[in-house]
Every structure is written in structure tokens, then in C-alpha cells.
Write an enzyme that holds these catalytic residues in place. Structure first.
Site, PDB file in Angstrom:
ATOM      1  N   CYS A  99       0.779  -1.177  -0.007  1.00 41.28           N
ATOM      2  CA  CYS A  99       0.003   0.095   0.152  1.00 41.28           C
ATOM      3  C   CYS A  99       0.891   1.386  -0.010  1.00 41.28           C
ATOM      4  CB  CYS A  99      -0.929  -0.068   1.204  1.00 41.28           C
ATOM      5  SG  CYS A  99      -0.063  -0.513   2.626  1.00 41.28           S
ATOM      6  N   HIS A 130      -2.671   6.335   4.553  1.00 41.35           N
ATOM      7  CA  HIS A 130      -1.196   6.325   5.094  1.00 41.35           C
ATOM      8  C   HIS A 130      -0.761   7.633   4.602  1.00 41.35           C
ATOM      9  CE1 HIS A 130      -1.100   2.141   6.011  1.00 41.35           C
ATOM     10  NE2 HIS A 130      -0.608   1.897   4.835  1.00 41.35           N
TER      11      HIS A 130
HETATM   12  C1  2RA Z   1       0.640  -2.392   6.768  1.00 37.14           C
HETATM   13  N1  2RA Z   1       1.601  -2.074   4.388  1.00 37.14           N
HETATM   14  O1  2RA Z   1       0.427  -1.109   6.652  1.00 37.14           O
HETATM   15  C2  2RA Z   1       1.457  -2.894   5.351  1.00 37.14           C
HETATM   16  C3  2RA Z   1       0.375  -4.040   4.798  1.00 37.14           C
HETATM   17  N2  2RA Z   1      -0.891  -3.702   4.654  1.00 37.14           N
HETATM   18  O2  2RA Z   1       0.682  -2.832   7.719  1.00 37.14           O
END
Ligand code: 2RA
Length: 331
Positions: free
Chosen positions: A126, A233
């Protein structure tokens, strides 16, 4: 009309894949939902119909599907994706199981397209997906020398267990998924530590960036941090380009780029934030400024919904990309 299977249909990403499919016009005639034994029998509503989720078995994986959207972890993918592939399906796999295999495509549709040496296509990590979307237009226009990432990753990246640790932490309960409390804290620890002191998450961002951008000698480093945010994120990207550029030129390139929304007006406190990217499809980019400590270097800040563009949407966009290619080849 395609026969489509979704594996992991009751998980966070799998159910998000169904949400995305619901608003896309991909012509599938037949939808089958699979899960582990534990979740088999669950009823799922999709486009006004009730689907009973089936247990994924080796026999079921040999049934004739055109496409399989797989979001059930690396172990399940290693066991079942090759079986679906052998039965003729194209598998779009959200796990890390196949990402760095030489003959496997690692795809972000705004950046690259499948070569289909194998019929398993890997969905990148991601935080990598949202980072290569702005890096690709910069690479095309200015060339890339070096990239340094610092991520601020939402707990939903760890699935329901991560979300529970945050909400339970607010009640003073000890974490069960993370090694330390995530509530009111920041953990510089995503996935496991390697011998070299980097975590697997950091190594994924380093390796996947080079593969997706097809720049094997690109200098990349990363620090990946879990933060007490439910969804979306954020990534601070420090980039050194090969040819001289100005902030304005970088803004122009990104403003015209597919899949990007530029929010960069600090005089009015306007910049990308996780709360604003959650539920949206795009990658939000801002805080563009020179890094005066290095020549031809710039800071960017980007946010994106890690379950949408970071996983489910990107996987469905790959399906759309394949459908588009198939339709064009049949004209
Ligand atoms: C996380 N990128 O954010 C990793 C797996 N989705 O934990």
C-alpha cells in the site's frame, strides 16, 4: 462476460474490493466469493443479491474463472494462486507472496502495465503504491537519482487486529497485535526486522519502487512508522532528480498527472491529510518544497486511503486495465 472470484471476501481489503466493484462497470456474469473455513457460510450482499461465501479448497481453485481477486495473505496465495492460474484464470494478488518474482508483474496502472509472462499479477504494498504514483511523472520528466521515504501508516494496514489495538488502547487495554501500545504512540516497526536492521515493510518499499519504476539502480531508502490513525497512510518523500527543476515545474507535472490531486497552499494551511484522503480514490500530494541540503532535491508529502488506492482499488484498476486491453484487442 467474465467469471470472477474474490478470495478473502470477508476481510477488510476483500470487502473493499466488492465496494469498488459495485461502482465499476466490469462485465462479469458470475461472482464467487471465497474465504477461509472459519468465515465460510457468511452471507454477503452485493448489487442487491445475497452471496454465501464458500470455503476455498484446492478443488474449488481448479474451477474455471476468468479473473481472481486475491486478498487472503501470502500463505493462501502461495497455495492457491498457481492452481487458479493453471485453471486459466488471471490472478490479481494483494499479498507480497509473488511481488519480487522476476516473471511476475508488479502493477500500479497509473505507472505501468502487465506483460503477463505469468497469469499472476501482484498488487504492490500500500505505501509503495501511493508513493510511485507521484514519482512516475517526476521520473519521466526529470529522471530520478534518489528517493528517501518516511511513512506514517494507519493501523488498518494491519487489518482488524490493528484497528482493535488502537481503539482498545484508548480504553487503556494492552495491545494484542503490536509489540507496544499504538494509542498515543508511534511505532518505528512495521512487519518483522531483518538482519540489516530494516523492517520487511521498509525493504518492500525499497525493492518494489525500483521494480515498478523499472529503475534498478535507483537509490532508495525508507523508514516505516505505524501511527495512531485508523485509515490512510501518509508518506514524506525526499527525492533527488537528475536534471534541474523548480518547485513550480514539479507542481505543474504533478497537477497534470493521472490519479493525483495536488493540495499545496500552505499560506491557507492547505495540504494533504489522512482524514481527507480516507474514502477517496486519488493520491493527494502537497508540501512541495526544495531540500536545500542537497542539489536537485525536493520534499513531497502524500496521503492516500491505504485500503482503497493502497489495495482494493488498485487491484480492481488492474482488472479494468486488463479488460480494456482485452476489449481493444477484440475490436
Ligand atoms: C501495513 N503495508 O500497513 C502494510 C500491509 N498492509 O501494515
Amino acid at each position: 462476460m467474465y467469471k470472477l472470484a474474490v478470495v478473502g471476501a470477508t476481510g477488510l481489503v476483500g470487502s473493499k474490493m466488492l465496494e469498488v466493484l459495485d461502482r465499476k462497470n466490469i462485465p462479469f456474469s458470475n461472482l464467487t466469493l471465497f474465504s477461509s473455513k472459519k468465515s465460510a457460510g457468511t452471507e454477503v450482499q452485493f448489487k442487491g443479491q445475497t452471496y454465501v461465501v464458500r470455503e476455498l479448497t484446492e478443488e474449488a481453485a481448479q474451477e474455471p474463472f476468468d479473473y481472481v481477486l486475491m486478498s487472503a495473505g501470502g500463505g493462501t496465495s502461495l497455495q492457491f494462486s498457481p492452481l487458479f492460474e493453471q485453471s486459466g484464470a488471471i490472478v490479481i494478488d494483494n499479498s507480497s507472496a509473488f511481488r519480487m518474482d522476476d516473471d511476475i508483474d508488479l502493477i500500479v496502472p497509473e505507472v505501468n502495465s502487465p506483460k503477463l509472462n505469468r497469469q499472476i499479477i501482484a498488487n504492490p504494498n500500500c505505501s509503495t503504491i501511493q508513493s510511485v504514483v507521484p514519482l512516475k511523472p517526476l521520473a519521466d520528466r526529470f529522471g530520478l537519482e534518489r528517493v528517501s521515504y518516511t511513512t506514517y501508516q494507519a493501523v488498518s494496514g494491519s487489518g482488524i487486529a490493528g484497528k482493535n489495538d488502537l481503539s482498545n488502547g484508548e480504553q487503556g487495554l494492552a495491545p494484542t497485535n503490536y509489540p507496544h501500545p499504538i494509542y498515543n504512540n508511534a511505532l518505528p516497526h512495521i512487519d518483522v526486522f531483518q538482519e540489516n536492521g530494516y523492517t520487511k515493510e521498509e525493504q518492500k518499499m525499497i525493492d518494489e519502487t525500483k521494480k515498478i519504476l523499472e529503475i534498478p539502480d535507483l537509490k532508495v531508502t525508507a523508514t516505516c512508522v505505524r501511527v495512531p490513525v485508523q485509515d490512510s497512510h501518509s508518506v514524506a518523500i525526499n527525492v533527488t532528480v537528475k536534471t534541474p527543476a523548480t518547485v513550480e515545474e514539479i507542481r505543474e507535472v504533478l497537477a497534470d498527472a493521472e490519479g493525483i490531486v495536488l493540495i499545496d497552499d500552505v499560506t491557507n494551511n492547505q495540504y494533504p491529510m489522512a482524514v481527507n484522503s480516507t474514502g477517496k480514490d486519488e493520491v493527494f500530494v502537497g508540501r512541495i518544497r526544495t531540500d536545500d541540503s542537497l542539489p536537485n532535491s525536493f520534499h513531497l508529502w502524500c496521503t492516500a486511503d491505504n485500503l482503497l488506492k493502497g489495495a482494493a482499488l488498485n487491484a480492481v484498476q488492474i482488472l479494468e486495465q486488463l479488460h480494456q486491453t482485452r476489449s481493444e484487442s477484440h475490436v
